[in-house]
Design an enzyme around this catalytic site. Structure first.
Site, mmCIF file in Angstrom:
data_model
loop_
_atom_site.group_PDB
_atom_site.id
_atom_site.type_symbol
_atom_site.label_atom_id
_atom_site.label_comp_id
_atom_site.label_asym_id
_atom_site.label_seq_id
_atom_site.Cartn_x
_atom_site.Cartn_y
_atom_site.Cartn_z
ATOM 1 N N SER A 1 100.211 7.115 58.573
ATOM 2 C CA SER A 1 100.758 7.311 60.073
ATOM 3 C C SER A 1 102.100 6.784 60.252
ATOM 4 C CB SER A 1 99.830 6.717 60.736
ATOM 5 O OG SER A 1 98.239 7.308 60.743
HETATM 6 N N1 SAH Z 1 95.280 4.968 57.768
HETATM 7 C C1 SAH Z 1 96.376 5.418 56.813
HETATM 8 C C2 SAH Z 1 96.477 6.809 57.299
HETATM 9 C C3 SAH Z 1 96.053 8.575 56.511
HETATM 10 S S1 SAH Z 1 95.944 9.096 56.979
HETATM 11 C C4 SAH Z 1 97.354 4.707 56.365
HETATM 12 O O1 SAH Z 1 97.610 3.931 57.126
HETATM 13 O O2 SAH Z 1 98.331 5.714 55.578
HETATM 14 C C5 SAH Z 1 94.579 10.003 56.800
HETATM 15 C C6 SAH Z 1 92.969 9.507 55.842
HETATM 16 O O3 SAH Z 1 91.888 9.865 56.251
HETATM 17 C C7 SAH Z 1 93.279 10.577 54.858
HETATM 18 O O4 SAH Z 1 94.316 9.899 53.060
HETATM 19 C C8 SAH Z 1 92.383 11.393 54.890
HETATM 20 O O5 SAH Z 1 91.821 11.724 53.781
HETATM 21 C C9 SAH Z 1 91.168 10.321 55.248
HETATM 22 N N2 SAH Z 1 90.149 11.127 55.705
HETATM 23 C C10 SAH Z 1 89.872 12.356 56.065
HETATM 24 N N3 SAH Z 1 88.790 12.075 56.300
HETATM 25 C C11 SAH Z 1 87.660 11.367 55.686
HETATM 26 C C12 SAH Z 1 86.687 11.442 56.194
HETATM 27 N N4 SAH Z 1 85.099 11.951 56.321
HETATM 28 N N5 SAH Z 1 86.704 10.090 55.846
HETATM 29 C C13 SAH Z 1 86.986 9.218 55.202
HETATM 30 N N6 SAH Z 1 88.510 9.346 54.515
HETATM 31 C C14 SAH Z 1 88.882 10.398 55.280
#
Ligand code: SAH
Length: 216
Positions: free
Chosen positions: A64
């Site tokens: 993000s």
């Molecule tokens: N908080 C992260 C942002 C990553 S983007 C950071 O600091 O880098 C969001 C993430 O959510 C992705 O890696 C995606 O695979 C995950 N995601 C999406 N749907 C999900 C679900 N149902 N359960 C767990 N993870 C999920």
């Protein structure tokens, strides 16, 4: 992995940018100044790690944007020892920020590759108290509920009922971006066993919240 004076300087500039963009929570800004974001990115993006932008982390996912991390962290008002669930570990950066804020962090990721990558990086960085899980966050993490705070870092079409139910009360807070292509940030506060207060805040663009798990 090295954190040089140059990185620290760039990080300070990033924090100044966040302040200019409206983040006023000094505790959150201090945490953002403390965590080396370039550790969470591929070498190819190291030069850009302190720009206020999202970057690819593989598996079609992104870390993000720093503004978004600061915005969601500020909404959570983390108190030391808060038990916090993060859905969407991704790179692990947001989880590290929560840990620096004093939270007891549980984080869950549906992409197996990212789960392994984030877990080993967080361990290597000394964040071994962060508990990483591989699974579908739609169901939350019932065995460790209730949580003082829950943060979702992917755009959800609707608020999963199980997440509301895993909030502590009174006062448990869920921060979740809701919507399809564009999401509105929702802050949901649990007032009692059955009552919730919901605030709809600013718009964001997140990668989608998906059902099921993806093995790599
Ligand atoms: N908080 C992260 C942002 C990553 S983007 C950071 O600091 O880098 C969001 C993430 O959510 C992705 O890696 C995606 O695979 C995950 N995601 C999406 N749907 C999900 C679900 N149902 N359960 C767990 N993870 C999920």
């Amino acid at each position: 992995m090295t954190d040089t004076y140059r990185h620290k300087g760039l990080r300070k500039r990033m924090v100044d940018t966040l302040r200019q963009r409206g983040i006023s929570d000094e505790t959150v800004l201090a945490a953002m100044a403390a965590v080396p974001r370039h550790f969470f990115l591929d070498r190819a993006f190291e030069e850009h790690a302190y720009e206020d932008k999202p970057f690819p982390i593989g598996h079609e996912q992104t870390i993000s944007q720093p503004f978004t991390v600061a915005y969601q962290s500020a909404l959570l008002h983390i108190q030391p020892r808060d038990k916090v669930l993060e859905i969407g570990t991704g790179s692990g950066y947001q989880a590290a920020i929560l840990a620096v804020l004093g939270a007891r962090v549980y984080t869950i990721e549906r992409q197996e590759g990212l789960y392994h990558q984030a877990k080993s990086l967080l361990d290597q960085m000394g964040f071994s108290s962060i508990k990483c899980f591989f699974g579908d966050g739609t169901a939350g993490l019932k065995q460790f509920a209730p949580f003082d705070k829950i943060i979702v870092t992917a755009g959800a079409p609707v608020v999963p009922e199980s997440l509301r139910e895993q909030l502590n009360w009174p006062g448990g807070v869920l921060v979740i971006p809701v919507g399809e292509s564009v999401q509105m940030m929702h802050k949901i506060t649990r007032l009692s066993a059955t009552q919730y207060q919901e605030e709809v805040l600013d718009s964001f663009r997140f990668v989608p919240f998906l059902k099921g798990v993806k093995k790599s």
